[in-house]
Design a protein around this motif. Structure first.
Motif, PDB file in Angstrom:
ATOM      1  N   GLY A 108       1.123  -0.733  -0.274  1.00 44.86           N
ATOM      2  CA  GLY A 108      -0.021  -0.255  -0.074  1.00 44.86           C
ATOM      3  C   GLY A 108       1.159   1.379   0.409  1.00 44.86           C
ATOM      4  O   GLY A 108       0.577   1.934  -0.009  1.00 44.86           O
ATOM      5  N   ALA A 109       1.978   1.429  -0.544  1.00 41.47           N
ATOM      6  CA  ALA A 109       3.132   2.354   0.196  1.00 41.47           C
ATOM      7  C   ALA A 109       3.177   2.945  -1.414  1.00 41.47           C
ATOM      8  O   ALA A 109       3.448   4.239  -1.287  1.00 41.47           O
ATOM      9  N   GLY A 110       2.828   2.337  -2.410  1.00 41.12           N
ATOM     10  CA  GLY A 110       2.409   2.853  -3.617  1.00 41.12           C
ATOM     11  C   GLY A 110       3.509   2.569  -4.838  1.00 41.12           C
ATOM     12  O   GLY A 110       3.746   2.881  -5.942  1.00 41.12           O
ATOM     13  N   LYS A 111       3.946   1.293  -4.573  1.00 40.15           N
ATOM     14  CA  LYS A 111       5.126   0.804  -5.029  1.00 40.15           C
ATOM     15  C   LYS A 111       4.545   0.901  -6.921  1.00 40.15           C
ATOM     16  O   LYS A 111       5.595   1.282  -7.590  1.00 40.15           O
ATOM     17  N   THR A 112       3.675  -0.230  -6.483  1.00 45.33           N
ATOM     18  CA  THR A 112       2.865  -0.384  -8.087  1.00 45.33           C
ATOM     19  C   THR A 112       2.138   0.639  -9.137  1.00 45.33           C
ATOM     20  O   THR A 112       2.241   1.129  -9.801  1.00 45.33           O
ATOM     21  N   THR A 113       2.183   1.676  -8.303  1.00 44.41           N
ATOM     22  CA  THR A 113       0.970   3.062  -8.644  1.00 44.41           C
ATOM     23  C   THR A 113       2.066   4.270  -9.426  1.00 44.41           C
ATOM     24  O   THR A 113       1.829   4.185 -10.471  1.00 44.41           O
ATOM     25  N   ILE A 114       3.359   3.670  -8.953  1.00 49.24           N
ATOM     26  CA  ILE A 114       4.195   4.778  -9.646  1.00 49.24           C
ATOM     27  C   ILE A 114       4.396   3.797 -10.320  1.00 49.24           C
ATOM     28  O   ILE A 114       5.302   4.261 -11.445  1.00 49.24           O
TER      29      ILE A 114
END
Length: 177
Positions: free
Chosen positions: A15-21
């Motif tokens: 949920g930290a944003g790895k995939t989104t970034i």
């Protein structure tokens, strides 16, 4: 856009944003005509590392396998975007040494923020005792000590995180206009 092979390794809590970034970077690089592969931890676990559990040994083996594939692609001029929690420093360092052309990106968000973003309900299940050994709850996450890029995803906009990563890849000579 001209480029050299490199593995860009996104690490951080669920949920930290790895995939989104990494997805946004992938869109930009594909549009620029770069040779690119995306290795997302969730997708890799259902294909390349199916059958591995979540013990420390299995997690390390999962990361080793992702690292092996990343190495093969990187040495053949591909930009590899890896999005995997990869909670342990020692195995990330082992992969860094194997790959060579390796840029670590720490998607950094506090645990409370990651729990708020919990779209899969994993933290809720871990807190309820339904999932054992969940990173950040009852299994450690060892944050990188000196990543090439740190994206504070609780404090910065997605666009800012994407630009930081692309700027670092350009600065290190992996991308050029």
């Amino acid at each position: 856009m001209e480029h050299r092979g490199v593995t860009v390794w996104f690490t951080g809590l669920s949920g930290a944003g790895k995939t989104t970034i990494s997805q946004q970077i992938a869109k930009r690089l594909k549009k620029a005509g770069c040779k690119l592969e995306v290795l997302d931890g969730d997708i890799v676990r259902t294909n390349l590392t199916k059958g591995l559990g979540f013990s420390k040994e299995d997690r390390d083996e999962n990361i080793r396998r992702i690292g092996f594939v990343s190495h093969l692609l990187t040495r053949n001029g591909v930009i590899v975007l890896v999005s995997a929690i990869s909670p342990y420093r020692e195995i990330r360092q082992e992969v860094r040494e194997r790959v060579g052309d390796f840029v670590e990106v720490f998607a950094n968000a506090p645990l409370a923020e990651c729990e708020k973003r919990d779209v899969k309900g994993l933290y809720k299940r871990a807190r309820a005792g339904e999932i054992k050994g969940f990173t950040g709850i009852d299994d450690p996450y060892e944050a990188p000590e000196s990543p090439e890029v740190e994206c504070r995803t609780d404090l910065e906009e997605l666009k800012e995180s994407v630009e930081k990563v692309l700027a670092k890849l350009t600065e290190l000579g992996y991308l050029s206009a």
